[in-house]
Write an enzyme that holds these catalytic residues in place. Sequence first.
Site, PDB file in Angstrom:
ATOM      1  N   GLU A 121       1.002  -1.232   0.016  1.00  0.00           N
ATOM      2  CA  GLU A 121       0.117  -0.098  -0.115  1.00  0.00           C
ATOM      3  C   GLU A 121       1.047   1.091   0.026  1.00  0.00           C
ATOM      4  OE1 GLU A 121      -2.061   1.522  -1.441  1.00  0.00           O
ATOM      5  OE2 GLU A 121      -3.930   0.686  -0.379  1.00  0.00           O
ATOM      6  N   ASP A 181      -7.335  -0.259  -3.295  1.00  0.00           N
ATOM      7  CA  ASP A 181      -8.381   0.675  -3.257  1.00  0.00           C
ATOM      8  C   ASP A 181      -9.229   0.515  -4.521  1.00  0.00           C
ATOM      9  OD1 ASP A 181      -6.237   1.389  -5.108  1.00  0.00           O
ATOM     10  OD2 ASP A 181      -6.027   3.417  -4.456  1.00  0.00           O
TER      11      ASP A 181
END
Length: 504
Positions: free
Chosen positions: A229, A305
């Site tokens: 991430e 995401d």
Amino acid sequence: MFSRGSLERASVYALGLVCTASLAAAGPCDIYSSGNTPCVAAHSTTRALYSAYFGALYQVKRGSDGATTTIAPLLPGGVANAAIQDIFCANTTCLITIIYDQSGHGNHLTQAPPGAFSGPDSNGYDNLADAFGAPVTLDGQKAYGVFISPGTGYRNNAATGIATGDAAEGMYAVLDGTHYNDACCFDYGNAETSSTDTGNGHMEAIYFGDCTVWGTGSGSGPWIMADLENGLFSGLSPSNNAGDPSLSHRFVTAIVKGEPDQWAIRGGNAASGSLSTYYSGLRPNVSGYNPMSKEGAIILGIGGDNSNGAQGTFYEGVMTSGYPSDAIENLVQANIAAAKYATTSYTSGPALSVGSTISIRATADTTRYIVHNGSTVNTQSISSSSTRPLKRQASWIVRTGLANSACFSFESVDTPGSFIRQSNFELLLNANDGTKQFYEDATYCTLAGLNREDNLIRSWSYPTRYFRHYDNLLRVASNGGVHTFDTTASFNDDVSWVIGIGFA
């Protein structure tokens, strides 16, 4: 006569043979269990990942009536029964709707919902993969992988047993080493449960591609990296690990594993040979990655995401509880190599001859042929009395596929160096600019027709999409979708073509 010592040595040798034979018969998840790092998710559309598994591998949905069926192995522990898919999907299109978890934890993968990024579906979901987009063989038996085009993705935000926080885990995936891009992010692994970016260290997933926005390996890619991430990491440095090589194998084994203060990237040729370690050491020295804050969702083909611009092909993969040893992973690699992944034909129906000149006629209107007018590609009526320039505009030279030699590209007879390519799903005639994107946009696979003795012309890079004439304009269209030209009405007729001898 044997001495006691020689008998003992013989017994140990025999036991070793039994253990070796047992592991050879085991599936990847049996091997992981033997190392006390059991699978908590096991996904494959090509084969069973446990020696005794005989349940569903994946589900397909038929375009003609919306019916579904599940595909299971031919035998316990065996290769997928692809013949069931072929029969069920005959004369229509099919999508992969569910990839079942073989581990018993119920961590099935389904159509990814919208997150920070929305998908192309009318409800913001990602697209589903074409059931026929990634044909392969395992030990000579046909199976199908999961071909991820940009906008396609699978997810489970309510998975159970997957590592959270800084808990130890491992994962591997078998991928197509020739199908990738530089967009974010072709991943398989652990992600956020909210489909949004919740901060550094909230993911731990395998990434494969040649994105250079965050980290890189050596050369120009593609690389196996870890999506943690807000960063694709190839090693300790957030920017580069020269020990993480560019890979060129047709089938790639990719491994990422992590535990407190330690993580690793390993990989190799999934068709043969052993694994190499590309990084093993401390967590990245950037805030948020040590300790980790993993959340325990599972993604395939997308970022945490739901960033869904990437492409790739997935054949099998697992996630484990605990940090597997290199020795256990080496046994898993031997099992993968023994599965004998190999390429097979992307095309069917009447064979095309590279270098020949063809015409392409609509079956729904026997006078209309695919023609270009400048950069526009449409259909026009052509007869024996048509002008020579028009006949030349309706003639195409068959070339070896620019992006995949198993398929084809179509060069204009009257505009040498220009090819039919799709852009935003519209067919155009453009000059070959030598880019990877152009090659992919201009590569098509011909297939047996859906409803008569004719042909389909399918986009290689978007295998749910086929040449379709709609209001006499040419598109690559899917059997249902958000665009007007994706309508299911008369789909079979509109995507059916007769390939004949060229006019010029």
